[in-house]
Design a protein around this motif. Structure first.
Motif, mmCIF file in Angstrom:
data_model
loop_
_atom_site.group_PDB
_atom_site.id
_atom_site.type_symbol
_atom_site.label_atom_id
_atom_site.label_comp_id
_atom_site.label_asym_id
_atom_site.label_seq_id
_atom_site.Cartn_x
_atom_site.Cartn_y
_atom_site.Cartn_z
ATOM 1 N N ASP A 127 -16.349 1.779 -1.562
ATOM 2 C CA ASP A 127 -16.784 0.460 -1.084
ATOM 3 C C ASP A 127 -15.590 -0.402 -0.681
ATOM 4 N N ALA A 128 -14.513 -0.337 -1.466
ATOM 5 C CA ALA A 128 -13.322 -1.143 -1.153
ATOM 6 C C ALA A 128 -12.680 -0.681 0.154
ATOM 7 N N VAL A 129 -12.622 0.633 0.381
ATOM 8 C CA VAL A 129 -12.031 1.165 1.605
ATOM 9 C C VAL A 129 -12.868 0.771 2.821
ATOM 10 N N VAL A 130 -14.190 0.922 2.715
ATOM 11 C CA VAL A 130 -15.069 0.561 3.829
ATOM 12 C C VAL A 130 -14.975 -0.929 4.130
ATOM 13 N N MET A 210 5.352 -2.579 2.897
ATOM 14 C CA MET A 210 4.773 -3.520 3.865
ATOM 15 C C MET A 210 3.572 -4.233 3.260
ATOM 16 N N PRO A 211 3.195 -5.389 3.817
ATOM 17 C CA PRO A 211 2.061 -6.136 3.267
ATOM 18 C C PRO A 211 0.698 -5.548 3.617
ATOM 19 N N CYS A 212 0.636 -4.614 4.577
ATOM 20 C CA CYS A 212 -0.644 -4.016 4.948
ATOM 21 C C CYS A 212 -1.177 -3.157 3.810
ATOM 22 N N ARG A 213 -2.484 -2.887 3.850
ATOM 23 C CA ARG A 213 -3.106 -2.002 2.856
ATOM 24 C C ARG A 213 -3.043 -0.567 3.362
ATOM 25 N N LEU A 214 -2.958 0.379 2.417
ATOM 26 C CA LEU A 214 -2.696 1.775 2.785
ATOM 27 C C LEU A 214 -3.668 2.726 2.097
ATOM 28 N N LEU A 215 -4.361 3.529 2.900
ATOM 29 C CA LEU A 215 -5.232 4.604 2.412
ATOM 30 C C LEU A 215 -4.588 5.935 2.754
ATOM 31 N N LEU A 216 -4.462 6.808 1.762
ATOM 32 C CA LEU A 216 -3.951 8.166 1.969
ATOM 33 C C LEU A 216 -5.091 9.157 1.818
ATOM 34 N N ILE A 217 -5.311 9.971 2.852
ATOM 35 C CA ILE A 217 -6.289 11.061 2.820
ATOM 36 C C ILE A 217 -5.506 12.358 2.908
ATOM 37 N N ALA A 218 -5.607 13.200 1.883
ATOM 38 C CA ALA A 218 -4.751 14.389 1.829
ATOM 39 C C ALA A 218 -5.326 15.399 0.846
ATOM 40 N N ASP A 230 -2.615 2.118 -1.828
ATOM 41 C CA ASP A 230 -3.720 1.313 -2.359
ATOM 42 C C ASP A 230 -4.913 2.176 -2.728
ATOM 43 N N TRP A 231 -5.194 3.171 -1.878
ATOM 44 C CA TRP A 231 -6.311 4.079 -2.144
ATOM 45 C C TRP A 231 -5.896 5.501 -1.772
ATOM 46 N N TRP A 232 -6.429 6.444 -2.528
ATOM 47 C CA TRP A 232 -6.095 7.867 -2.340
ATOM 48 C C TRP A 232 -7.392 8.654 -2.391
#
Length: 287
Positions: A127-130, A210-218, A230-232
């Motif tokens: 939910d947070a990522v979306v 950096m101040p941006c938010r970061l999602l890692l998909i791996a 921020d999210w993995w």
């Protein structure tokens, strides 16, 4: 500190292919079994191999030596190293025909990967990522090697529901221009599947600062980066054959893009209608 691997010895698939014609019938049977059950080697012993292939333990040991391994434990270590590096390993030696069992095993592995990927995502994280994908001023999707087509596909899905979605790096271009100026209202989605380029560590460090938010998909080989982002979201890519499968990652992309569309349904529908009308005016797509 990074180390550069040079002069690496041939992997087991190459060794078997090179020597297959010279192996005895019994040795070929063991070699085929090893490759056919490559992902499951950890659960077998040398005695198991002998029993399951109907040969003597001395035949198994002789095959290991011919392939350049001092023991079955060395073969297992070699297998773990190859998997961690994502080396495509041919699972059938030359001259061995496939059969329907391959399709059954492939189907089961795909189901396992998909189940593992989706069950591993906590609803609050999803939910947070979306929410962030929906609200971000700008979304930058970064992919290297096999991650690049995933980034392209994710953009193609998101761009139908929202604007300002880009893919980096552009072909034959660098990254820096795309990242400078990213702010707290922006979001980066980074695909980091195994066999990552050497700059990946530095890129993670820069993005994390950096101040941006970061999602890692791996896949699981990137788990060491989880605390820097921020999210993995983890997507298994193991396959029963030579090449990794990205079906679970594609499914996750679909799920996230649909989540964004449903969270902005009115705006998303209006944008889709505008895009469809422009398709028609430009005559870009056939009926």
């Amino acid at each position: 500190m990074r180390t550069q691997q040079t002069g690496m010895k041939p992997h087991i698939g190459q060794r078997i292919s090179a020597q297959y014609a010279e192996l005895t019938t019994q040795e070929q049977r063991v070699a085929g079994f090893i490759l056919d059950h490559f992902d499951d080697l950890a659960v077998y012993s040398a005695a198991d191999l002998a029993r399951l292939t109907g040969v003597s333990k001395s035949t198994v040991s002789r095959l290991f030596r011919r392939l350049g391994f001092e023991s079955f434990q060395a073969v297992k270590r070699h297998a773990r190293e190859l998997r961690s590096r994502g080396v495509p390993l041919v699972t059938e030696p030359a001259g061995v025909a496939g059969n329907g069992e391959r399709f059954k095993r492939h189907h089961e592995r795909e189901r396992q990967n998909l189940r593992s990927a989706l069950e591993g995502i906590e609803p609050r994280v999803f939910d947070a990522v979306v929410e962030r994908l929906n609200a971000a001023r700008r979304v930058v999707l970064i992919g290297f090697r096999n991650g690049y087509p995933l980034a392209l596909h994710f953009r193609q899905q998101l761009i139908q529901a929202r604007s300002l979605v880009s893919v980096a790096p552009e072909p034959n271009q660098s990254l820096a221009e795309e990242l400078v100026g990213l702010g707290e209202d922006d979001m980066v989605v980074l695909f980091g599947f195994r066999r990552r380029p050497s700059l990946f560590d530095d890129l993670i460090n820069e993005l994390a600062a950096m101040p941006c938010r970061l999602l890692l998909i791996a896949d699981t080989t990137a788990s060491g980066y989880a605390e820097q982002v921020d999210w993995w979201m983890q997507c298994p890519i193991d396959s029963v054959s030579a090449f990794d499968s990205y079906a679970s990652a594609m499914s996750l992309i679909s799920l996230l893009a649909n989540g964004v569309l449903h969270d902005r349904l009115a705006e998303g529908r209006a944008r889709i209608d505008e895009v469809s009308e422009l398709y028609q005016r430009l005559d870009e797509l056939s009926p």
